[in-house]
Design an enzyme around this catalytic site. Structure first.
Site: not given
Length: 489
Positions: A255-257
């Site tokens: 995930s990008k986060r």
RNA sequence: GGCCCGAUCAUCUAGGGGUUAGGAUGUGGGAUUCUCAGUCCCAUCACCGGGGUUCGAAUCCCCGUCGGGCUGCCA
């Protein structure tokens, strides 16, 4: 002469994602290994998601990894490179729009006047009835009169998906067959004339003469749409290679986060770019030389072979990354290690300006075998730059609170004071001789000294660090420790 | 739901009709008469399940399971 032209076409969403880095690396490697060209194209058409800082941050990631491009948009002081630009998709709207309208003129696409609201309603209905939503195609065969009658009504342009089947002859996945019935007449142009992704990529890849499209396997089912478009537009078809994506350590999509999704997170944690390149390349590729795991970018340029790409997704394993980083750190020259580590010390507020380059090189050298990441050096050398005002509690119990503690330190001090030559070798010889004649354990002498000198239970070899510290400072610290020991025992 | 892709130790992988299924990371143990780390040795751990095809299947085929993707006027 090679005609291989590869590209990475990221959407600048804030940083260089590890998955994007993997795709860029394999494209770069393939281009380089074939004597081809590597193109960077920014897919920045989603205006809300694009900021200039995002572009800079992403390019910084590429630069850090050592992935350079032969053609691409301007970045920093560099002007745009390449003759087939512009390389920012946002500057290619005219092109996309014209090509889309050309398809309309050629009858390969058509104007659709259905509103978004109507479509949403249809979709909701299909959902409610638990049947797959499919565009009704009600605008597919409008007559010229009907179209004229619409006047200024806004319209989208839809692709007229042909009958039959489309085969993606994938370099990694093999041939993958699709029935064109699976595909809706997808939209090419929005009512304002902006292109949709599928049109934009195909027009750009076509016009930029991309010969090999190497990308994530999340695009595998987009490939038939793209192939149909390549054919409709009359562009030569590139070869496709769909690679598995990078998963996080839990086996989920990175995930990008999540921390670590940004390749620069790894830089900030003290990993070498060489390590990341080497690690990422192992995530889905193996060399013909069985069992080999250690590679530099330069070696990879020659060894890379597209036939040895893996088909299954791989997890990002921090433990192995650590090991690999240690390997790469040990490959550095002490001078290089020194240069890489200096900014890290500075960032921690450690002022190294009082030391000579030779001294700093030595400092790096005595830590080189021990640190898994560059950042670990801080704990290994900070005592050189500040006083020791406290001792590690556990180590204190072990070395400073024993009945013989004072005697150990006294012996240490006696030997250090007597040392004619303040060097690792001379100190070591003296200590070993002491062990021989008195029978005291070397470990007791050495560890008590290390604790006195550094305040820590772990660190570089004691003789090495003592030499670097210098006789005067070392003896001050030894005497202070002895006083301390006398006060607590 | 429909369509598509994938599946070998905990992890990354090699192999690919007959192998003691190999390596690396991790983990455990030992060695290195200075900690930690490193290095070296030893050990530990795998062919997703079920059916076929075959003399023989981890390998080929089918089904299932699990994981992933696509199915947008996002890219």
């Amino acid at each position: 002469m090679s005609t291989v032209r590869c590209r990475i076409a990221p959407s600048p969403s804030g940083f260089l994602h590890i998955g994007t880095a993997k795709m860029a690396l394999f494209n770069w490697l393939f281009a380089r290994s074939q004597g081809g060209t590597f193109v960077l194209r920014l897919e920045d058409t989603d205006a809300e998601r694009t900021e200039e800082e995002f572009v800079d941050a992403m390019c910084e990631g590429f630069k850090w990894l050592g992935i350079d491009w032969d053609e691409g948009p301007p970045f920093g002081d560099e002007p745009e490179k390449g003759a087939l630009g512009p390389y920012r998709q946002s500057q290619r709207r005219e092109l996309h729009h014209n090509e889309g309208m050309r398809l309309v003129a050629e009858g390969k696409a058509y104007r659709c006047f259905c509103t978004k609201e109507e479509l949403d309603a249809d979709r909701a209905l299909a959902d409610a009835e638990k049947r797959p939503f499919r565009y009704s195609r009600k605008c597919r065969d409008l007559t010229p009169e009907e179209i004229a009658a619409k006047g200024d009504t806004p319209f989208v342009v839809r692709f007229r998906v042909p009958e039959g089947e489309t085969v993606v002859d994938d370099l990694v996945q093999g041939p993958v067959k699709f029935n064109n019935k699976e595909f809706d007449d997808f939209i090419l142009l929005k009512p304002n004339g902006d292109p949709i992704f599928h049109l934009a990529v195909v027009v750009d890849d076509g016009l930029m003469q991309i010969s090999h499209v190497i990308r994530g396997d999340d695009h595998l089912t987009n490939a038939p749409r793209h192939i149909m478009l390549f054919n409709a537009l009359g562009y030569p078809l590139p070869q496709f290679a769909h690679l598995p994506m990078v998963l996080d350590d839990a086996g989920k999509k990175f995930s990008k986060r999540m921390h670590g999704a940004n390749v620069l997170d790894w830089r900030d944690e003290g990993y070498l770019p060489e390590t990341l390149i080497n690690y990422v390349v192992m995530l889905g590729w193996t060399s013909e030389e069985e069992g080999r795991e250690f590679f530099t970018l330069e070696e990879l340029k020659h060894l890379f072979n597209i036939n040895r790409l893996n088909k299954s997704a791989a997890r990002f394993d921090r433990k192995k990354l650590d090991w690999l980083n240690g390997q790469h750190i040990r490959m550095l020259t002490p001078e290089t290690l020194r240069d890489r580590v200096l900014p890290i010390l500075a960032a921690k507020g450690i002022d190294t300006s009082g030391k000579s380059v030779e001294w700093l090189t030595q400092m790096a050298a005595i830590c080189q075998e021990k640190i898994p990441t560059l950042n670990n050096i801080v704990d290994y050398v900070d005592f050189f730059f500040r006083d020791v005002d406290a001792y590690d509690m556990k180590a204190e119990n072990k070395y400073f609170r024993q009945p013989e503690s004072a005697a150990w330190l006294e012996a240490d001090i006696r030997m250090m004071t007597a040392a004619e030559d303040w060097t690792h070798d001379a100190l070591k010889a003296a200590f070993e001789k002491e062990v021989e004649v008195t029978g005291v354990k070397l470990g007791s002498l050495v560890n008590a000294a290390r604790l006195a000198l550094t305040g820590k239970p772990v660190g570089p070899g004691m003789f090495e660090l003592a030499e670097l510290m210098g006789k005067e400072t070392a003896l001050q610290r030894m005497n202070r420790a002895l006083e301390h020991v006398r006060s607590i025992t």
